[in-house]
Design an enzyme around this catalytic site. Structure first.
Site, PDB file in Angstrom:
ATOM      1  N   HIS A  48       0.830  -1.201   0.000  1.00  0.00           N
ATOM      2  CA  HIS A  48       0.000   0.000   0.000  1.00  0.00           C
ATOM      3  C   HIS A  48       0.868   1.255   0.000  1.00  0.00           C
ATOM      4  O   HIS A  48       0.597   2.218  -0.715  1.00  0.00           O
ATOM      5  CB  HIS A  48      -0.916   0.023   1.224  1.00  0.00           C
ATOM      6  CG  HIS A  48      -1.953  -1.044   1.242  1.00  0.00           C
ATOM      7  ND1 HIS A  48      -3.303  -0.779   1.250  1.00  0.00           N
ATOM      8  CD2 HIS A  48      -1.842  -2.400   1.253  1.00  0.00           C
ATOM      9  CE1 HIS A  48      -3.982  -1.924   1.269  1.00  0.00           C
ATOM     10  NE2 HIS A  48      -3.118  -2.925   1.278  1.00  0.00           N
TER      11      HIS A  48
ATOM     12  N   ASP B  62      -6.325   5.373   3.042  1.00  0.00           N
ATOM     13  CA  ASP B  62      -6.506   3.967   2.711  1.00  0.00           C
ATOM     14  C   ASP B  62      -7.776   3.437   3.388  1.00  0.00           C
ATOM     15  O   ASP B  62      -8.584   4.201   3.918  1.00  0.00           O
ATOM     16  CB  ASP B  62      -5.273   3.189   3.171  1.00  0.00           C
ATOM     17  CG  ASP B  62      -4.906   2.057   2.228  1.00  0.00           C
ATOM     18  OD1 ASP B  62      -5.822   1.434   1.664  1.00  0.00           O
ATOM     19  OD2 ASP B  62      -3.704   1.779   2.069  1.00  0.00           O
TER      20      ASP B  62
END
Length: 309
Positions: free
Chosen positions: A19, A117
């Protein structure tokens, strides 16, 4: 517009390098437009990032927020790569402890946007209070997000799929032919997706909370590959969905990261299609390079086009 307004954008990825690195890549592309980036993660993760191109260093500020200590979280574990999968909930619990220091940073820095996120379910009320626009940036493609369903399903209104075999085929809300489905080894894991884990919150609730409250959804995808899925995602979320491309890594500038030079030199000597690259989960690790051969950690994906995922 001759002098477009330059923005201050906060990037806040989940604590996994699968990520963190796409978020950093997106940060570089935004900074190339002259916008100012505050890239936030924990100290060890920031220290492990690749070097920024010198031309972008004045525009990308790397912010270190110490990770709170949590029982059962291994010492110095600040990313999923630092611990076994079954201890990931403890990392999420520690991540939730970043709420207070992140809030202080936002109050003092006055950003225009926060790009976040799936994990910070507590972030939307903070951004509402301070009037900050927000975007959920998914490192996954539109088809993966569609598989999870609408935000109401994520937040617990009821996923019609209750049996393992139902996750091997496309969900009922997919209106076009597709082979979308989970492989067997992932099916049992997905059944607990909507149940609170040791962090106290389910992954499904985390994602549903941030998506339902965001202004726009940015997806690591493109219309050429996922046109139907992007349209379906807009119907499921009732929000603007922006495909931002696949974010392939930029070619390194000389001196920026020379650690790959011996590997690239070895690869250049190999015949076409003679090298197999194996990767586990979303965080490939090169364990050792020796004797002219690469030894990689075991995995289930073998492809020469991983950048397309």
């Amino acid at each position: 517009m001759e002098n477009p307004e330059k923005l201050h954008i906060v990037m806040f990825p989940w604590l996994a390098f699968g990520h963190i690195l796409p978020y950093l890549q997106l940060s570089k592309l935004i900074a190339q437009k002259g916008h100012r980036i505050s890239f936030i993660s924990t100290p060890r993760n920031i220290d492990r990032l690749p070097k920024l191109p010198p031309i972008l260093q004045p525009l990308i500020n790397l912010i270190k927020l110490p990770l709170p200590k949590v029982d059962n979280l291994p010492e110095n574990a600040e990313a999923t790569t630092d611990l076994p999968y079954e201890k990931t909930p403890y990392l999420k619990k520690a991540f939730d402890g970043l709420q207070e220091p992140l809030t202080h940073f936002l109050i003092n820095s006055h950003p225009d946007w926060v790009v976040h996120d799936f994990a910070p379910h507590w972030l939307p009320p903070v951004l509402d209070e301070h009037g900050v626009s927000r975007s959920f940036f998914s490192i996954y493609g539109a088809s993966t997000l569609c598989f999870a369903g609408s935000t109401s399903i994520m937040l617990g209104s009821g996923d019609p799929r209750k049996e393992l075999h139902q996750f091997a085929v496309p969900p009922p809300w997919v209106p076009f032919p597709s082979n979308l489905g989970l492989p067997p080894f992932q099916m049992k894991r997905i059944l607990g997706y909507d149940q609170p884990n040791l962090s106290g919150v389910s992954d499904s609730y985390r994602m549903g909370s941030v998506i339902s409250a965001c202004d726009v959804v940015a997806v690591r995808s493109c219309a050429e590959l996922e046109s139907e899925w992007l349209d379906l995602l807009r119907e499921l979320y009732h929000k603007p969905v922006l495909p931002i491309g696949l974010l392939p890594p930029l070619a390194p500038v000389s001196g920026e990261d020379d650690s790959w030079i011996p590997i690239l030199e070895w690869l250049d000597k190999q015949e076409k299609a003679s090298v197999v690259y194996m990767v586990s989960r979303i965080e490939p690790k090169i364990v050792e390079w020796f004797g002219g051969r690469g030894r990689l950690n075991s995995g289930y994906w073998v492809t020469n086009q991983l950048g397309a995922l």
